[in-house]
Scaffold this active site. Structure first.
Site, PDB file in Angstrom:
ATOM      1  CD  GLN A 175      -2.926  -1.444   2.347  1.00  0.00           C
ATOM      2  OE1 GLN A 175      -2.496  -0.426   3.550  1.00  0.00           O
ATOM      3  NE2 GLN A 175      -3.814  -2.284   2.321  1.00  0.00           N
ATOM      4  CG  HIS A 246      -2.811  -0.831   7.992  1.00  0.00           C
ATOM      5  ND1 HIS A 246      -3.371  -1.298   8.725  1.00  0.00           N
ATOM      6  CD2 HIS A 246      -3.572  -1.088   6.934  1.00  0.00           C
ATOM      7  CE1 HIS A 246      -4.373  -2.293   8.517  1.00  0.00           C
ATOM      8  NE2 HIS A 246      -4.518  -1.924   7.242  1.00  0.00           N
ATOM      9  CE1 TYR A 360     -11.965  -6.369   5.741  1.00  0.00           C
ATOM     10  CE2 TYR A 360     -10.287  -5.483   6.818  1.00  0.00           C
ATOM     11  CZ  TYR A 360     -11.336  -5.459   5.832  1.00  0.00           C
ATOM     12  OH  TYR A 360     -11.675  -4.154   5.898  1.00  0.00           O
TER      13      TYR A 360
END
Ligand code: HEC
Length: 465
Positions: A175, A246, A360
């Site tokens: 990310q 993150h 998740y």
């Protein structure tokens, strides 16, 4: 209703025990066809082969939607009856069928309708690679970041071929990469531009996963080149992490000259409660990187002096209210725990001690949703819409939307419009849907709304008809 559900569950349970788990087509016929149609083209529930994925297009999202269901819409959870292998077999079958019918995402709409306005949709820039953020230097010049590490300029409506030279090297993995760009509120006088990116430590780390953390710099653009760079925030190197997710990160300013930014928990939720560490927090500094004397933790021994709030999982939406100066954020929660928060000095927003979300994979993080010393979100989204990008509408073109909150959503491919009164969200409307994953949303200099999309890498411009 309940009996039907129980019978239905027993029905699929007994079936899934007897069928060949690898046969996606067969599993589909037995479990899904009754609602999604024998040929996957839709029935009581939506088509799975029209290229439109309201709840996320990527395999990971499709997998979660099958495994955990979308309970409030009547999409059952298959957690108890299908193995992960079964679900993957069904997904392969769906993908194969998609290819056969040639499913393609429809082109970007030319107009859209909301409760208050019919909007024209213009393509402002396209062909971008994971565009992440947009801001404006003046009414004719926009800056757009591309996550792999490029800062692009749109001048008089034309995307310049060449990115700005000499921008900082970023860690383009997971990310991470080049994230936010923010133009100084006094840009006309001082020329400063701010960037947030994933900074990696190279020297002294020979391993294949050197540690990284979010870093904030400012600089100027001269002759299409990044110059005069100053590092405003760099975390102590022993707090850098080898994870690749993150990072946060948005940059916003308040009227008193503070600069706020947020760093995600970097995959270590427990660290969001630790005030000696930078991750899982909102930070407040001045625009030159110095620390405000009234920051809430400046007098706490061992605390990071730049901290403003604790317990924030991964904030990727930040906006300051144009009239009240309040800071609002949206944060990616775990499954079912996306949050909207008004952030106040020194407060603790709970992650990961309290949350409304689950992991998740469906396992419980904690049963606790409240604690007296921790803040409740102003709103949370269950299921998660994958909030990203946030702005108060500040223009005059959409006059009915003045000071309402624009919320982007990656997974649901949405922009939502929120009306807030005091601490409460009193109205929520989806104003953009299914055009692409929304990474950022911003009021432009003349009141148009700009939406930064991924898949396709496009920026659209919305104006009222
Ligand atoms: C009882 C009816 C029902 C059954 C059975 C069912 N679904 Fe669904 N499904 C829905 C509904 C309702 C939705 C929500 C979208 C809509 O309104 O059509 C949905 C949504 C979905 C979505 C999200 C679609 C998107 O646009 O993002 C996927 C994926 C999905 N279903 C797959 C499956 C699979 C695979 C099976 C079988 C294992 C299955 N469904 C069985 C009713 C059903």
């Amino acid at each position: 209703m309940k009996t039907t559900f129980v019978l239905f569950t027993i029905f699929i349970l007994s079936l899934s025990l007897t069928v060949n788990a690898q046969d996606g087509a067969l599993l589909y016929g037995q479990n899904c066809a009754s609602c999604h149609g024998a040929n996957l083209g839709g029935g009581n529930a939506t088509s799975l082969v029209d290229g439109i994925w309201q709840f996320g297009a990527e395999n990971g999202y499709v997998f979660r939607n099958i495994k955990f269901g979308i309970p409030h819409l009547g999409m059952p959870s298959y957690e108890a009856t299908l193995s992960d292998g079964d679900i993957n077999a069904i997904i392969s079958y769906i993908r194969e069928s998609e290819n056969k019918v040639g499913a393609k995402k429809p082109p970007i709409a030319k107009e859209m309708e909301t409760m208050d306005y019919k909007m024209d949709v213009e393509i402002f820039a396209e062909g971008l690679e994971v565009p992440w953020a947009i801001d404006f230097m003046d009414k004719n010049t926009a800056l757009i970041t591309e996550r792999p590490g490029r800062l692009r300029i749109v001048k008089n409506g034309i995307l310049l071929d060449e990115p700005v030279k000499n921008t900082p090297e970023v860690l383009n993995q997971g990310q991470g990469g080049l994230m936010d760009v923010a133009v100084d509120p006094d840009f006309k006088e001082n020329g400063w531009i701010y960037l947030a990116y994933s900074h990696v430590l190279t020297s002294g780390y020979d391993g294949n996963r050197p540690p990284a953390m979010t870093r904030i710099v400012r600089g100027k653009i001269e002759n299409n080149s990044w110059t005069n760079e100053e590092v405003l925030f760099e975390a102590p190197h022993d707090t850098y992490r080898t994870t690749r997710h993150h990072y946060g990160c948005r940059i916003v300013f308040d009227p008193e000259g503070h600069l706020f930014f947020a760093i995600g928990d970097r995959g270590a939720g427990y660290q969001a409660q630790d005030f000696t560490l930078p991750n899982g927090k909102v930070h407040r500094i001045f625009k030159d990187g110095s620390i405000p004397e009234d920051n809430p933790f400046v007098n706490e021994e061992g605390a990071m002096k730049s901290l403003f709030s604790l317990g924030n999982r991964n904030i990727q939406g930040m906006a300051v209210h144009p009239e009240t100066g309040e800071l609002w954020t949206t944060e990616h929660g775990p499954l079912g725990g996306d949050e909207l928060n008004r952030i106040e000095s020194g407060k603790n927003y709970g992650w990961e001690t309290i949350t409304y979300g689950k992991n998740y994979n469906g396992t419980i993080i904690t049963e606790e949703t409240h604690r007296p010393d921790m803040e409740q979100p102003n709103l949370y989204w269950r299921p998660s819409i994958a909030v990203c990008g946030l702005d108060f509408y500040r223009g005059d073109l959409f006059s009915k939307w003045k000071n309402k909150l624009l919320v982007g959503a990656l997974k649901y491919e949405e922009v939502r419009l929120l009306q807030i009164e005091g601490d409460n969200v009193i109205h929520e409307e989806v104003i953009v849907k299914n055009q692409g994953r929304v990474r950022d949303v911003s009021t432009g200099p003349e009141g148009a709304i700009y939406v930064v999309l991924n898949n396709p890498g496009t920026v659209i411009k919305l104006t009222p008809q």
